[in-house]
Design a protein around this motif. Structure first.
Motif, mmCIF file in Angstrom:
data_model
loop_
_atom_site.group_PDB
_atom_site.id
_atom_site.type_symbol
_atom_site.label_atom_id
_atom_site.label_comp_id
_atom_site.label_asym_id
_atom_site.label_seq_id
_atom_site.Cartn_x
_atom_site.Cartn_y
_atom_site.Cartn_z
ATOM 1 N N SER A 92 0.584 -1.190 -0.073
ATOM 2 C CA SER A 92 -0.039 -0.002 -0.166
ATOM 3 C C SER A 92 0.956 1.222 -0.064
ATOM 4 O O SER A 92 0.362 2.264 -0.512
ATOM 5 C CB SER A 92 -0.814 -0.108 1.210
ATOM 6 N N HIS A 93 2.078 1.127 0.605
ATOM 7 C CA HIS A 93 2.961 2.597 0.534
ATOM 8 C C HIS A 93 3.474 2.818 -1.013
ATOM 9 O O HIS A 93 3.740 3.839 -1.037
ATOM 10 C CB HIS A 93 4.153 2.239 1.452
ATOM 11 N N ALA A 94 3.491 1.729 -1.740
ATOM 12 C CA ALA A 94 3.659 2.207 -3.245
ATOM 13 C C ALA A 94 2.574 3.015 -3.746
ATOM 14 O O ALA A 94 3.264 3.776 -4.649
ATOM 15 C CB ALA A 94 3.866 0.789 -4.097
ATOM 16 N N TYR A 95 1.612 3.235 -3.544
ATOM 17 C CA TYR A 95 0.537 3.979 -3.857
ATOM 18 C C TYR A 95 0.953 5.547 -3.450
ATOM 19 O O TYR A 95 0.461 6.379 -3.802
ATOM 20 C CB TYR A 95 -0.768 3.957 -3.608
ATOM 21 N N LEU A 96 1.896 5.482 -2.367
ATOM 22 C CA LEU A 96 2.144 7.181 -1.975
ATOM 23 C C LEU A 96 3.509 7.375 -2.408
ATOM 24 O O LEU A 96 4.471 8.481 -1.975
ATOM 25 C CB LEU A 96 2.298 6.998 -0.480
ATOM 26 N N ASP A 97 3.863 6.377 -3.453
ATOM 27 C CA ASP A 97 5.344 6.802 -4.034
ATOM 28 C C ASP A 97 6.412 6.497 -3.048
ATOM 29 O O ASP A 97 7.453 7.470 -3.253
ATOM 30 C CB ASP A 97 5.410 7.942 -4.870
ATOM 31 N N LEU A 98 6.194 5.435 -2.287
ATOM 32 C CA LEU A 98 7.159 5.468 -0.986
ATOM 33 C C LEU A 98 7.678 3.739 -1.081
ATOM 34 O O LEU A 98 6.892 3.179 -1.585
ATOM 35 C CB LEU A 98 6.491 5.452 0.219
ATOM 36 N N SER A 99 8.654 3.395 -0.339
ATOM 37 C CA SER A 99 9.090 2.014 -0.550
ATOM 38 C C SER A 99 8.292 1.161 0.480
ATOM 39 O O SER A 99 8.180 1.376 1.638
ATOM 40 C CB SER A 99 10.697 2.002 -0.151
#
Length: 362
Positions: A92-99
């Protein structure tokens, strides 16, 4: 896509930074010789947690999954400092452009207005009461809750409205809120589950480094049970050749502590979780890494993961069948068979008064 090799980061479940699947650019650290090595390890060996305020527009999520036993859920936090290496929510953090790797456990988004938004949503004229599952995606009692108390304030709103809810946690911090949970339990408004993955402190500290130790979770099970709160245990996830041999022992310990319901979930490795978990295996149990993933793929039709409803939680094949039989036998032996928490009482719900910009006279 592979996470970088790393000997392990103390207090973190990820072995390094892994770009999200939507990332446009990928940073890569290179030692150019200009900086002296830190005698305690490099900066990445001790990443700090950052809590970021998030203003939520809505807070109750409706569930459409046919194999999940609840219709509504609420998550006060995005990301989780517990750092569980196997966490299915990491992508789910990928949707925030995070690892989904280190960012997931070091960049925590706190929905600081969640209690007010919940009150507003429960007060809507068209709202129909249905049990809310609290903290399903990420743990509502993760370490930052000790300071922010978002989960406590949410439970206060639910208690005021006499709204039923359930939650699952790995943190003994839940004992703090017994003053709210015990009265709600007497009105059949709350169910609690503890996720207990292992009784081995060393393994727990590697699998879920910032969650409460197993004995602390069992102590919390006992305290809640003695206070009249219906408590269950989830042996989750079951990881072949890592913790699967502890199924019976965990159920026995939970029953002795007062748990009255039990379940299990097989390891799930969606999207970026698979490479992250492969690196965890290579870091902590390299002698079994190949065997573990071979068995996982046997359970998932030759892949790292199969997301189909009905099979994603249990798997398929010989190992899955044996695991189901073991669980059934252990449930019968320790008195879990056929036992469920008392049904929620939906008749007590009283819609809270919607916040008014003019304040209240009484």
């Amino acid at each position: 896509m592979r996470a970088p090799k790393h000997p392990g980061i103390k207090g973190r479940g990820s072995t390094g930074y892994l770009p999200g699947r939507f990332a446009v650019t990928t940073p890569e650290a290179i030692d150019d010789g200009w900086h002296e090595a830190d005698t305690e390890g490099d900066v990445a060996s001790a990443p700090h947690t950052r809590v970021i305020e998030e203003v939520a527009r809505s807070i109750i999520t409706r569930n459409q999954s046919s194999d999940i036993p609840f219709d509504q859920s609420l998550n006060p936090y995005r990301g989780c400092e517990h750092g569980c290496s196997y966490c299915f929510a990491r992508p789910s953090h990928a949707y925030l452009d995070l690892s989904p790797g280190l960012d997931f456990e070091t960049k925590i988004f706190a929905k600081t207005n969640a209690p007010d938004v919940l009150r507003r949503e429960l007060a809507k004229s068209g709202y129909r009461v249905s049990p809310i599952s609290l903290g399903i995606n990420t743990d509502a009692y993760q370490p930052t809750e000790r300071k922010l108390q978002l989960t406590r304030r949410i439970i206060e709103v639910l208690a005021e409205a006499k709204h039923p809810f359930s939650l699952i946690t790995k943190n003994a911090l839940i004992e703090r809120d017994l003053d709210l949970l015990a009265p709600m339990a007497r009105e059949r408004l709350v169910h609690v589950y503890f996720s207990i993955t292992t009784l081995d402190n060393t393994l727990s500290s590697r699998l879920e480094p910032r969650a409460s130790a197993p004995h602390s979770r069992l102590r919390a099970v006992k305290r809640l049970s003695e206070a009249g709160v219906p408590v269950g245990v989830m042996f989750a996830p079951v990881i072949p050749w890592v913790n699967d041999h502890e199924l019976e022992a965990v159920l026995e310990a939970a029953r002795e502590s007062g748990a009255t319901a039990a379940g299990y979930v097989l390891l799930r490795l969606p999207h970026e979780v698979a490479p992250l978990f492969r690196d965890w295996l290579q870091t902590h149990v390299p002698d079994r890494a190949t065997h573990v993933m071979s068995t996982v793929q046997q359970l998932r039709g030759g892949k790292d993961y199969d997301s189909r409803f009905g099979t994603r939680l249990r798997g398929e094949g010989v190992y899955a069948d044996l695991l189901a039989r073991r669980f059934a036998l252990a449930s019968k032996r320790y008195g879990f068979e056929g036992r469920r928490h008392p049904p929620f009482d939906l008749t007590r719900f009283v819609p809270p008064r919607a916040p008014s910009p003019q304040g209240e006279l009484f």
